[in-house]
Design an enzyme around this catalytic site. Structure first.
Site, PDB file in Angstrom:
ATOM      1  N   ASN A  92      33.535  34.664  39.207  1.00 23.55           N
ATOM      2  CA  ASN A  92      32.388  35.429  37.561  1.00 23.55           C
ATOM      3  C   ASN A  92      33.360  36.562  37.436  1.00 23.55           C
ATOM      4  OD1 ASN A  92      30.832  37.256  36.211  1.00 23.55           O
ATOM      5  ND2 ASN A  92      29.004  35.623  36.788  1.00 23.55           N
ATOM      6  N   HIS A  97      31.666  33.185  33.915  1.00 25.40           N
ATOM      7  CA  HIS A  97      30.791  32.843  34.958  1.00 25.40           C
ATOM      8  C   HIS A  97      31.804  31.916  35.682  1.00 25.40           C
ATOM      9  CE1 HIS A  97      26.921  32.691  34.028  1.00 25.40           C
ATOM     10  NE2 HIS A  97      27.073  33.809  33.449  1.00 25.40           N
ATOM     11  N   GLU A 120      32.049  29.124  37.356  1.00 28.32           N
ATOM     12  CA  GLU A 120      32.173  27.546  37.037  1.00 28.32           C
ATOM     13  C   GLU A 120      33.300  27.678  36.165  1.00 28.32           C
ATOM     14  OE1 GLU A 120      28.436  28.041  39.942  1.00 28.32           O
ATOM     15  OE2 GLU A 120      29.630  28.978  37.996  1.00 28.32           O
ATOM     16  N   CYS A 146      24.046  28.178  36.800  1.00 26.59           N
ATOM     17  CA  CYS A 146      23.313  28.551  36.083  1.00 26.59           C
ATOM     18  C   CYS A 146      23.282  26.920  34.948  1.00 26.59           C
ATOM     19  CB  CYS A 146      23.195  29.681  35.138  1.00 26.59           C
ATOM     20  SG  CYS A 146      25.109  29.250  34.412  1.00 26.59           S
ATOM     21  N   CYS A 175      26.612  26.525  33.273  1.00 22.94           N
ATOM     22  CA  CYS A 175      27.272  25.587  34.409  1.00 22.94           C
ATOM     23  C   CYS A 175      27.385  24.413  34.579  1.00 22.94           C
ATOM     24  CB  CYS A 175      27.716  26.937  35.827  1.00 22.94           C
ATOM     25  SG  CYS A 175      28.332  28.106  35.036  1.00 22.94           S
ATOM     26  N   ASP A 193      24.135  38.404  33.461  1.00 22.71           N
ATOM     27  CA  ASP A 193      24.487  37.781  34.112  1.00 22.71           C
ATOM     28  C   ASP A 193      23.571  36.342  33.946  1.00 22.71           C
ATOM     29  OD1 ASP A 193      26.759  37.139  34.798  1.00 22.71           O
ATOM     30  OD2 ASP A 193      25.262  36.404  36.345  1.00 22.71           O
TER      31      ASP A 193
END
Length: 152
Positions: free
Chosen positions: A45, A56, A58, A83, A86, A146
């Site tokens: 991240n 992020h 990923e 999330c 992602c 975030d």
């Protein structure tokens, strides 16, 4: 949970990326992508470091992988449950397997992934859980930013 040697290697890189990101003043979430036991890419991240709301862990790993014709045989490792953004990218690029360090601090979109045929393995790693617990306690506003939660 017992992981095989490839999963242990992939997850160890994701955890190291999380530590690096936290050390840089960012959110301590790391990710890696392996295919056939070989590292394709890793990321962390970097929202704070790059001023990029989409950076992020990923997403960083996917960017670092560059253009690929297929992710069909790939496994994505993440220290925290992905999330919606992602998870959508995982589904879009056809990644069929995701190994997650923890989902206690953030439940993420694991059910969405499963509903789309993605195999999800939750490691329940206490190191990742501890990293996130400390970060959230010390940086509540940044964490809320975030995950898209407005301050009350």
């Amino acid at each position: 949970m017992n992981l095989d040697q490839h999963d242990r290697a992939g997850y160890a890189i994701a955890l190291e990326q999380a530590r690096l990101g936290g050390g840089e003043g960012g959110v301590p979430i790391g990710s890696s992508i392996f295919e056939n036991g070989k590292l394709i890419s890793a990321g962390r991240n970097r929202r704070v470091q790059r001023g990029d709301p989409t950076a992020h862990g990923e997403m960083d790993a996917l960017r670092n992988a560059g253009r690929r014709t297929s992710y069909a045989g790939a496994t994505l490792y993440s220290t925290l449950a992905p999330c919606a953004m992602c998870a959508g990218s995982i589904i879009l690029f056809g990644i069929r397997r995701v190994v997650v360090g923890e989902n206690k601090n953030f439940a993420g979109e694991l059910e969405l992934l499963r509903s789309r045929g993605v195999e999800v393995v939750v490691v329940d790693d206490q190191q990742a859980t501890g990293l996130m617990e400390r970060f959230i306690t010390e940086n509540r506003s940044l964490w809320n930013e975030d995950i898209g939660v407005e301050e009350s």
